[in-house]
Enzyme design. Structure first.
Site, short mmCIF file in Angstrom:
data_model
loop_
_atom_site.label_atom_id
_atom_site.label_comp_id
_atom_site.label_asym_id
_atom_site.label_seq_id
_atom_site.Cartn_x
_atom_site.Cartn_y
_atom_site.Cartn_z
N GLY A 14 -3.71 5.84 2.72
CA GLY A 14 -4.67 4.68 2.44
C GLY A 14 -5.37 3.95 1.36
N GLU A 82 -1.30 0.07 -7.05
CA GLU A 82 -0.04 0.61 -7.78
C GLU A 82 -0.09 0.91 -9.16
OE1 GLU A 82 2.07 1.16 -5.46
OE2 GLU A 82 1.58 -0.12 -3.79
#
Length: 183
Positions: A14, A82
């Site tokens: 998540g 990321e």
């Protein structure tokens, strides 16, 4: 005082959902945020931060040439998805943004690749982040998932390959340490 945060986990815990929630919370208070994601992650379209639950949002992208310190706007918070794909110099730039310009920077990413090797960005975040937080996920065996494995088209574990191979559930599974070594 602003800080550099690193919030990490195995896949599917998540991270992107949490990032989108933080952005919403800032904006609900009338504050501006700047979102970034890796240019190489095109799973849902370049420049998109997407939760597997569905919410999606446009974001600026970073690549190997991007300079956060000289490019980031004056905002209330910078959010990076990321973050494992950051270069060491970029992590240092984000650290400077927090400590010199006073902008909180919250990075979300993986710690290690499918072989258990660290990503350079994650290593530098573990070193420079003022606050490090683990987002929890569970393995199919019920233990806490801390690792990722890459699988081929037939679901068989891969034990060699390039460190970066963008993919989702069809390419990666999150597992605990025990399952990582037994798989």
């Amino acid at each position: 005082m602003a800080k550099l945060y690193f919030r990490y986990s195995a896949m599917n815990a998540g991270k992107s959902t949490a990032l989108l929630q933080v952005a919403h919370n800032y904006e609900e208070q009338g504050q501006q945020v700047c979102l970034y994601t890796a240019a190489i992650d095109s799973r849902y379209g370049v420049g998109k931060i997407t939760s597997r639950l569905g919410p999606q949002r446009e974001a600026a992208t970073f690549d190997a040439e991007f300079d956060f310190f000289h490019t980031a706007p004056a905002v209330s918070c910078i959010l990076v998805d990321e973050a494992q794909f950051l270069l060491p110099a970029q992590v240092k730039q984000l650290h400077q943004l927090a400590h010199i310009r006073g902008i909180p920077v919250i990075c979300y990413g993986l710690r290690s690749d499918f072989l258990g090797e660290p990503f350079a960005g994650a290593s530098y975040l573990m070193t420079l982040a003022d606050t490090i937080e683990e987002l929890k996920n569970i393995c199919t065996c019920g233990k806490k998932a801390t690792m990722n494995i890459r699988v081929d088209a037939n679901g068989k574990r891969m034990t060699a390959g390039e460190q970066i191979d963008i993919g989702g559930n069809e390419r990666y599974q999150h597992v605990c340490g025990r399952c990582f070594y037994q798989a």
